[in-house]
Scaffold this motif. Structure first.
Motif, PDB file in Angstrom:
ATOM      1  N   ILE A 159      36.539 -11.569 -68.316  1.00 33.83           N
ATOM      2  CA  ILE A 159      36.338 -10.149 -68.580  1.00 33.83           C
ATOM      3  C   ILE A 159      35.801  -9.507 -67.310  1.00 33.83           C
ATOM      4  O   ILE A 159      34.851 -10.018 -66.703  1.00 33.83           O
ATOM      5  CB  ILE A 159      35.358  -9.906 -69.745  1.00 33.83           C
ATOM      6  CG1 ILE A 159      35.912 -10.515 -71.041  1.00 33.83           C
ATOM      7  CG2 ILE A 159      35.095  -8.411 -69.930  1.00 33.83           C
ATOM      8  CD1 ILE A 159      34.965 -10.392 -72.231  1.00 33.83           C
ATOM      9  N   VAL A 160      36.400  -8.413 -66.889  1.00 32.29           N
ATOM     10  CA  VAL A 160      35.930  -7.662 -65.727  1.00 32.29           C
ATOM     11  C   VAL A 160      35.318  -6.355 -66.208  1.00 32.29           C
ATOM     12  O   VAL A 160      35.942  -5.615 -66.983  1.00 32.29           O
ATOM     13  CB  VAL A 160      37.078  -7.400 -64.735  1.00 32.29           C
ATOM     14  CG1 VAL A 160      36.686  -6.339 -63.711  1.00 32.29           C
ATOM     15  CG2 VAL A 160      37.478  -8.686 -64.018  1.00 32.29           C
ATOM     16  N   LEU A 161      34.088  -6.080 -65.767  1.00 29.66           N
ATOM     17  CA  LEU A 161      33.422  -4.814 -66.064  1.00 29.66           C
ATOM     18  C   LEU A 161      33.331  -4.012 -64.775  1.00 29.66           C
ATOM     19  O   LEU A 161      32.780  -4.489 -63.780  1.00 29.66           O
ATOM     20  CB  LEU A 161      32.012  -5.053 -66.614  1.00 29.66           C
ATOM     21  CG  LEU A 161      31.846  -5.980 -67.811  1.00 29.66           C
ATOM     22  CD1 LEU A 161      30.390  -6.008 -68.250  1.00 29.66           C
ATOM     23  CD2 LEU A 161      32.721  -5.534 -68.961  1.00 29.66           C
ATOM     24  N   THR A 212      32.988  -7.747 -54.529  1.00 28.37           N
ATOM     25  CA  THR A 212      33.908  -8.855 -54.236  1.00 28.37           C
ATOM     26  C   THR A 212      33.179 -10.166 -54.514  1.00 28.37           C
ATOM     27  O   THR A 212      32.867 -10.928 -53.593  1.00 28.37           O
ATOM     28  CB  THR A 212      34.401  -8.806 -52.781  1.00 28.37           C
ATOM     29  OG1 THR A 212      33.260  -8.835 -51.908  1.00 28.37           O
ATOM     30  CG2 THR A 212      35.205  -7.547 -52.522  1.00 28.37           C
ATOM     31  N   PRO A 213      32.912 -10.471 -55.781  1.00 26.39           N
ATOM     32  CA  PRO A 213      32.081 -11.631 -56.113  1.00 26.39           C
ATOM     33  C   PRO A 213      32.784 -12.943 -55.813  1.00 26.39           C
ATOM     34  O   PRO A 213      33.984 -13.090 -56.041  1.00 26.39           O
ATOM     35  CB  PRO A 213      31.856 -11.466 -57.622  1.00 26.39           C
ATOM     36  CG  PRO A 213      33.066 -10.727 -58.100  1.00 26.39           C
ATOM     37  CD  PRO A 213      33.406  -9.785 -56.976  1.00 26.39           C
ATOM     38  N   PRO A 214      32.040 -13.940 -55.313  1.00 26.46           N
ATOM     39  CA  PRO A 214      32.623 -15.284 -55.176  1.00 26.46           C
ATOM     40  C   PRO A 214      32.895 -15.842 -56.568  1.00 26.46           C
ATOM     41  O   PRO A 214      32.087 -15.680 -57.484  1.00 26.46           O
ATOM     42  CB  PRO A 214      31.529 -16.070 -54.459  1.00 26.46           C
ATOM     43  CG  PRO A 214      30.259 -15.344 -54.793  1.00 26.46           C
ATOM     44  CD  PRO A 214      30.629 -13.897 -54.909  1.00 26.46           C
ATOM     45  N   ASP A 215      34.019 -16.498 -56.722  1.00 26.27           N
ATOM     46  CA  ASP A 215      34.392 -17.007 -58.050  1.00 26.27           C
ATOM     47  C   ASP A 215      33.742 -18.371 -58.267  1.00 26.27           C
ATOM     48  O   ASP A 215      34.396 -19.414 -58.269  1.00 26.27           O
ATOM     49  CB  ASP A 215      35.910 -17.096 -58.162  1.00 26.27           C
ATOM     50  CG  ASP A 215      36.376 -17.042 -59.612  1.00 26.27           C
ATOM     51  OD1 ASP A 215      35.518 -16.872 -60.501  1.00 26.27           O
ATOM     52  OD2 ASP A 215      37.584 -17.166 -59.851  1.00 26.27           O
ATOM     53  N   HIS A 219      37.085  -2.664 -55.428  1.00 26.00           N
ATOM     54  CA  HIS A 219      37.312  -2.944 -54.010  1.00 26.00           C
ATOM     55  C   HIS A 219      38.699  -3.567 -53.901  1.00 26.00           C
ATOM     56  O   HIS A 219      39.071  -4.404 -54.726  1.00 26.00           O
ATOM     57  CB  HIS A 219      36.246  -3.913 -53.497  1.00 26.00           C
ATOM     58  CG  HIS A 219      36.235  -4.095 -52.014  1.00 26.00           C
ATOM     59  ND1 HIS A 219      37.198  -4.832 -51.334  1.00 26.00           N
ATOM     60  CD2 HIS A 219      35.387  -3.632 -51.058  1.00 26.00           C
ATOM     61  CE1 HIS A 219      36.943  -4.818 -50.042  1.00 26.00           C
ATOM     62  NE2 HIS A 219      35.845  -4.101 -49.849  1.00 26.00           N
ATOM     63  N   PRO A 220      39.474  -3.190 -52.890  1.00 28.61           N
ATOM     64  CA  PRO A 220      40.828  -3.761 -52.774  1.00 28.61           C
ATOM     65  C   PRO A 220      40.843  -5.283 -52.772  1.00 28.61           C
ATOM     66  O   PRO A 220      41.778  -5.907 -53.286  1.00 28.61           O
ATOM     67  CB  PRO A 220      41.327  -3.195 -51.440  1.00 28.61           C
ATOM     68  CG  PRO A 220      40.569  -1.924 -51.257  1.00 28.61           C
ATOM     69  CD  PRO A 220      39.205  -2.182 -51.848  1.00 28.61           C
ATOM     70  N   GLN A 221      39.800  -5.927 -52.233  1.00 30.54           N
ATOM     71  CA  GLN A 221      39.777  -7.380 -52.164  1.00 30.54           C
ATOM     72  C   GLN A 221      39.416  -8.026 -53.499  1.00 30.54           C
ATOM     73  O   GLN A 221      39.440  -9.259 -53.620  1.00 30.54           O
ATOM     74  CB  GLN A 221      38.803  -7.834 -51.084  1.00 30.54           C
ATOM     75  CG  GLN A 221      39.245  -7.459 -49.678  1.00 30.54           C
ATOM     76  CD  GLN A 221      38.285  -7.948 -48.598  1.00 30.54           C
ATOM     77  OE1 GLN A 221      37.323  -8.661 -48.885  1.00 30.54           O
ATOM     78  NE2 GLN A 221      38.536  -7.559 -47.360  1.00 30.54           N
ATOM     79  N   ALA A 222      39.072  -7.211 -54.494  1.00 30.33           N
ATOM     80  CA  ALA A 222      38.791  -7.744 -55.835  1.00 30.33           C
ATOM     81  C   ALA A 222      40.032  -7.744 -56.717  1.00 30.33           C
ATOM     82  O   ALA A 222      39.945  -8.039 -57.909  1.00 30.33           O
ATOM     83  CB  ALA A 222      37.681  -6.941 -56.501  1.00 30.33           C
TER      84      ALA A 222
END
Length: 240
Positions: free
Chosen positions: A60-62, A140-143, A162-165
Motif C-alpha cells: 500500500i502506498v500513501l 524515495t524510501p529504500p525497499d 518523486h519521479p524515482q518512486a
C-alpha cells in the motif's frame, strides 16, 4: 494494481463488510472482519473498507501527511496486526506505542516496534497475527521490507511524489492520495495514466478527503476520525 475498497452497503469489492454508521464509531479504530478496516465514508456517507491485511503479500502506498499514515496503522492494529515502523522520525510514531498500552510488567506492548531505517528480522506473520510494516523513509524510501509472505502488508509513506518512486508506486496493490499541488498531480497523471479530470480532482481535495486508486478503481472518500483517535492524533488534516 488491484482494487481493495468496498462500499459496505454494496458487494463491489474484496474487503469484508462493515455496516456501522461512521457517526456511531467510538473505538480507537473501527474494525472489519479478517483484515478489512474502515478507512472512511463515501460521498453519500456510506462506510468504506479496505482489505489491508490479506493472505497474499500486499503493498500500500500513501501519498500525503503523517496523519493518514498513523490512522491506517492504528486501524490495522485494531484488527489484530503487529506493527513494525521503520522511520527516521521515531518520535512522531510514539503515539502508536501509547495506543498499544503496556504489558502487566509495565513494559511497552510488543505489538508495536519502532525501528530505524535499517534491515531487521521481522515477526513471522500469520492469519491470526498479521504483520503491518510501515516504511516511513521519505519520498524515495529504500525497499527494506518488501512483503514476501502471506499476511504481511508493507505501507510506504510518501510525503510527496518523486519521479524515482515510480517503481514502488506502480507495484502497489492500493494507493491512497491526499491533495496534491499541480506539479505533483501532473506526475501522478503520468505514473497512472490519469485523465485530466482526475488529475484536477487531486488538486482540489479537502483536508479530510482521500482518493483510493487501484486497477479499475478511482474512489474519493472522506476520512472519519473517532473520538479516541482525535485524542491520539488530533483533528483530520492534510499535513503532518
Amino acid at each position: 494494481m488491484t482494487s481493495r475498497v468496498r462500499d459496505a452497503n454494496r458487494n463491489t469489492g474484496v474487503a469484508p463488510e462493515f455496516t456501522v454508521d461512521p457517526a456511531l464509531l467510538d473505538a480507537i479504530s473501527p474494525s472489519g472482519d479478517r483484515g478489512g478496516i474502515v478507512l472512511g465514508s463515501g460521498l453519500q456517507g456510506e462506510p468504506l473498507t479496505i482489505s489491508a491485511l490479506r493472505s497474499t503479500p500486499t503493498r500500500i502506498v500513501l501519498v500525503g501527511g503523517l496523519y493518514l499514515a498513523r490512522q491506517v496503522a492504528l486501524r490495522a492494529m485494531a484488527v489484530g496486526a503487529w506493527a513494525v515502523i521503520a522511520t527516521g522520525r521515531p518520535a512522531a510514531w510514539q503515539v502508536l506505542s501509547k495506543a498499544a498500552g503496556t504489558q502487566p510488567n509495565g513494559r511497552p506492548s510488543p505489538l508495536v516496534q519502532i525501528r530505524r531505517l535499517s534491515p531487521v528480522e521481522l515477526p513471522r506473520p500469520s492469519e491470526d497475527a498479521p504483520l503491518l510494516v510501515v516504511n516511513d523513509g521519505g519520498p524515495t524510501p529504500p525497499d527494506l521490507f518488501p512483503p514476501r509472505s502471506p499476511w504481511q502488508t508493507t505501507v510506504y509513506v510518501l510525503p510527496y511524489l518523486h519521479p524515482q518512486a515510480g517503481a514502488i508506486a506502480n507495484a502497489a496493490d492500493l494507493v491512497l492520495m491526499q491533495r496534491l499541488p499541480a506539479g505533483q498531480a501532473e506526475l501522478a497523471a503520468r505514473l497512472w495514466r490519469l485523465p485530466p479530470q482526475m488529475m484536477h480532482q487531486l488538486t482540489t481535495l479537502k483536508d479530510d478527503q482521500v482518493v483510493a486508486l487501484g486497477r479499475n478503481l478511482w474512489r474519493p472518500l472522506r476520512l472519519v476520525t473517532t473520538s479516541k483517535e482525535q485524542q491520539l492524533l488530533g483533528p483530520v488534516r492534510r499535513g503532518d
